[in-house]
Write a protein that holds these residues in place. Structure first.
Motif, mmCIF file in Angstrom:
data_model
loop_
_atom_site.group_PDB
_atom_site.id
_atom_site.type_symbol
_atom_site.label_atom_id
_atom_site.label_comp_id
_atom_site.label_asym_id
_atom_site.label_seq_id
_atom_site.Cartn_x
_atom_site.Cartn_y
_atom_site.Cartn_z
ATOM 1 N N ILE A 198 -7.156 -15.570 -3.518
ATOM 2 C CA ILE A 198 -7.803 -14.311 -3.851
ATOM 3 C C ILE A 198 -6.753 -13.374 -4.433
ATOM 4 O O ILE A 198 -5.746 -13.075 -3.787
ATOM 5 N N MET A 199 -7.003 -12.896 -5.653
ATOM 6 C CA MET A 199 -6.103 -11.908 -6.237
ATOM 7 C C MET A 199 -6.666 -10.532 -5.904
ATOM 8 O O MET A 199 -7.730 -10.157 -6.375
ATOM 9 N N ALA A 200 -5.945 -9.812 -5.059
ATOM 10 C CA ALA A 200 -6.378 -8.481 -4.658
ATOM 11 C C ALA A 200 -5.229 -7.756 -3.989
ATOM 12 O O ALA A 200 -4.310 -8.369 -3.447
ATOM 13 N N ASP A 201 -5.317 -6.433 -4.029
ATOM 14 C CA ASP A 201 -4.358 -5.574 -3.355
ATOM 15 C C ASP A 201 -5.053 -5.003 -2.131
ATOM 16 O O ASP A 201 -5.938 -4.159 -2.251
ATOM 17 N N ILE A 202 -4.685 -5.463 -0.969
ATOM 18 C CA ILE A 202 -5.338 -5.042 0.268
ATOM 19 C C ILE A 202 -5.251 -3.535 0.462
ATOM 20 O O ILE A 202 -6.147 -2.925 1.034
ATOM 21 N N LEU A 203 -4.197 -2.902 -0.055
ATOM 22 C CA LEU A 203 -4.029 -1.465 0.124
ATOM 23 C C LEU A 203 -4.963 -0.642 -0.756
ATOM 24 O O LEU A 203 -5.216 0.526 -0.457
ATOM 25 N N SER A 204 -5.490 -1.228 -1.819
ATOM 26 C CA SER A 204 -6.380 -0.472 -2.696
ATOM 27 C C SER A 204 -7.853 -0.815 -2.467
ATOM 28 O O SER A 204 -8.719 -0.257 -3.133
ATOM 29 N N MET A 205 -8.123 -1.703 -1.527
ATOM 30 C CA MET A 205 -9.513 -2.067 -1.242
ATOM 31 C C MET A 205 -10.147 -0.958 -0.406
ATOM 32 O O MET A 205 -9.714 -0.698 0.707
ATOM 33 N N GLN A 206 -11.160 -0.298 -0.958
ATOM 34 C CA GLN A 206 -11.779 0.829 -0.262
ATOM 35 C C GLN A 206 -12.390 0.428 1.071
ATOM 36 O O GLN A 206 -12.304 1.164 2.046
ATOM 37 N N ASP A 207 -13.007 -0.710 1.133
ATOM 38 C CA ASP A 207 -13.655 -1.135 2.367
ATOM 39 C C ASP A 207 -12.760 -2.030 3.218
ATOM 40 O O ASP A 207 -13.149 -2.436 4.305
ATOM 41 N N GLY A 208 -11.561 -2.344 2.727
ATOM 42 C CA GLY A 208 -10.663 -3.222 3.470
ATOM 43 C C GLY A 208 -11.225 -4.631 3.558
ATOM 44 O O GLY A 208 -12.133 -5.011 2.826
ATOM 45 N N VAL A 209 -10.688 -5.401 4.450
ATOM 46 C CA VAL A 209 -11.179 -6.765 4.677
ATOM 47 C C VAL A 209 -12.474 -6.647 5.476
ATOM 48 O O VAL A 209 -12.517 -5.955 6.481
ATOM 49 N N PRO A 210 -13.536 -7.300 5.024
ATOM 50 C CA PRO A 210 -14.809 -7.190 5.747
ATOM 51 C C PRO A 210 -14.667 -7.563 7.218
ATOM 52 O O PRO A 210 -14.099 -8.597 7.552
ATOM 53 N N TYR A 211 -15.144 -6.688 8.102
ATOM 54 C CA TYR A 211 -15.051 -6.904 9.540
ATOM 55 C C TYR A 211 -15.823 -8.169 9.927
ATOM 56 O O TYR A 211 -16.926 -8.402 9.458
ATOM 57 N N GLY A 212 -15.228 -8.966 10.785
ATOM 58 C CA GLY A 212 -15.896 -10.162 11.281
ATOM 59 C C GLY A 212 -15.862 -11.348 10.345
ATOM 60 O O GLY A 212 -16.338 -12.411 10.682
ATOM 61 N N ARG A 213 -15.323 -11.160 9.162
ATOM 62 C CA ARG A 213 -15.309 -12.255 8.201
ATOM 63 C C ARG A 213 -14.254 -13.311 8.531
ATOM 64 O O ARG A 213 -14.415 -14.466 8.204
ATOM 65 N N TYR A 214 -13.154 -12.881 9.157
ATOM 66 C CA TYR A 214 -12.059 -13.800 9.471
ATOM 67 C C TYR A 214 -11.796 -13.818 10.967
ATOM 68 O O TYR A 214 -11.888 -12.793 11.635
ATOM 69 N N ASP A 215 -11.447 -14.976 11.469
ATOM 70 C CA ASP A 215 -11.070 -15.117 12.875
ATOM 71 C C ASP A 215 -9.600 -14.781 13.080
ATOM 72 O O ASP A 215 -9.205 -14.304 14.138
ATOM 73 N N VAL A 216 -8.782 -15.069 12.062
ATOM 74 C CA VAL A 216 -7.350 -14.817 12.121
ATOM 75 C C VAL A 216 -6.937 -14.165 10.811
ATOM 76 O O VAL A 216 -7.252 -14.683 9.739
ATOM 77 N N ILE A 217 -6.253 -13.042 10.907
ATOM 78 C CA ILE A 217 -5.653 -12.401 9.734
ATOM 79 C C ILE A 217 -4.163 -12.355 9.988
ATOM 80 O O ILE A 217 -3.714 -11.848 11.022
ATOM 81 N N VAL A 218 -3.399 -12.896 9.054
ATOM 82 C CA VAL A 218 -1.949 -12.990 9.224
ATOM 83 C C VAL A 218 -1.270 -12.422 7.978
ATOM 84 O O VAL A 218 -1.784 -12.524 6.869
ATOM 85 N N SER A 219 -0.123 -11.803 8.202
ATOM 86 C CA SER A 219 0.697 -11.313 7.107
ATOM 87 C C SER A 219 2.121 -11.214 7.596
ATOM 88 O O SER A 219 2.367 -10.789 8.720
ATOM 89 N N ASN A 220 3.056 -11.612 6.764
ATOM 90 C CA ASN A 220 4.466 -11.494 7.108
ATOM 91 C C ASN A 220 5.193 -10.975 5.883
ATOM 92 O O ASN A 220 5.987 -11.664 5.258
ATOM 93 N N LEU A 221 4.883 -9.747 5.547
ATOM 94 C CA LEU A 221 5.441 -9.127 4.358
ATOM 95 C C LEU A 221 6.853 -8.626 4.608
ATOM 96 O O LEU A 221 7.208 -8.296 5.740
ATOM 97 N N SER A 222 7.614 -8.523 3.546
ATOM 98 C CA SER A 222 8.941 -7.918 3.613
ATOM 99 C C SER A 222 8.907 -6.637 2.797
ATOM 100 O O SER A 222 8.168 -6.542 1.824
ATOM 101 N N LEU A 223 9.713 -5.702 3.175
ATOM 102 C CA LEU A 223 9.809 -4.462 2.442
ATOM 103 C C LEU A 223 10.558 -4.727 1.149
ATOM 104 O O LEU A 223 11.656 -5.290 1.155
ATOM 105 N N ILE A 224 9.960 -4.305 0.056
ATOM 106 C CA ILE A 224 10.593 -4.482 -1.255
ATOM 107 C C ILE A 224 10.768 -3.092 -1.861
ATOM 108 O O ILE A 224 9.804 -2.334 -1.970
ATOM 109 N N HIS A 225 11.972 -2.752 -2.243
ATOM 110 C CA HIS A 225 12.232 -1.466 -2.885
ATOM 111 C C HIS A 225 12.065 -1.632 -4.386
ATOM 112 O O HIS A 225 12.653 -2.521 -4.979
ATOM 113 N N ILE A 226 11.262 -0.771 -4.965
ATOM 114 C CA ILE A 226 11.016 -0.857 -6.420
ATOM 115 C C ILE A 226 11.674 0.313 -7.107
ATOM 116 O O ILE A 226 11.696 1.394 -6.653
#
Length: 179
Positions: free
Chosen positions: A151-179
């Motif tokens: 899925i190509m999407a920016d989770i931070l710009s999604m107005q409704d976020g990830v639909p509630y109840g759609r996923y059993d597990v949500i995982v993220s291991n992001l690193s801070l990137i300075h631009i």
């Protein structure tokens, strides 16, 4: 650039890439003369590393949970602590079939692909804002035979976020990137 954590290991990994030597056959062949083309290629790789380019990008791949994942600029390098995160998800959801899993900021796809391969009954989705990262993740999934939805999407710009109840597990291991 700051010195690397283990210059000797990086130098050996680059030698291995160029020459095909490994820790087993290196002692037997270390005194042999290397062809000029190999020496020049090796020195070029060492210069890239000395300039600060991560050894993983120079190699083009990095091990994650016993599998070699393609990596490169624009894709974060899988980290050892991320393996612990994947293990925790697998252990915490053992014997649960049909889970829906979302990996936010998938990068190389290391988390999503590893989960999909470990638990084929799970429906694993991988989200990233970067087309380059998604292309790399797709390549890794395809090469390893993992069934992952991308899925190509920016989770931070999604107005409704990830639909509630759609996923059993949500995982993220992001690193801070300075631009």
């Amino acid at each position: 650039p700051a010195p690397c954590d283990d210059a000797a290991t990086d130098a050996f990994l680059l030698l291995e890439k160029v020459s095909g030597l490994n820790r087993t056959n290196y002692p037997l062949k270390k005194d042999e003369r290397y062809p000029q083309a190999e020496r020049e290629e090796y020195l070029a790789l060492l210069r890239r590393r000395a300039a600060g380019e991560p050894v993983q990008y120079i190699l083009g791949e990095w091990d994650f949970m016993g599998r070699d994942f393609t990596v490169g600029p624009g894709v974060l390098i899988p980290r050892p602590e991320t393996e612990e995160l994947v293990q925790a998800i697998l252990e915490g959801n053992a014997r649960r079939d049909g889970l829906r899993v979302l990996d936010i900021g998938t990068g190389s796809g290391a988390i999503a692909v590893s989960l999909a391969l470990a638990e084929p009954s799970w429906s694993v989705s991988a989200m990233d804002v970067s087309p380059q990262a998604l292309a790399t993740a797709r390549e890794n999934a395809s090469r390893m035979g993992a069934q992952v939805e991308f899925i190509m999407a920016d989770i931070l710009s999604m107005q409704d976020g990830v639909p509630y109840g759609r996923y059993d597990v949500i995982v993220s291991n992001l690193s801070l990137i300075h631009i």
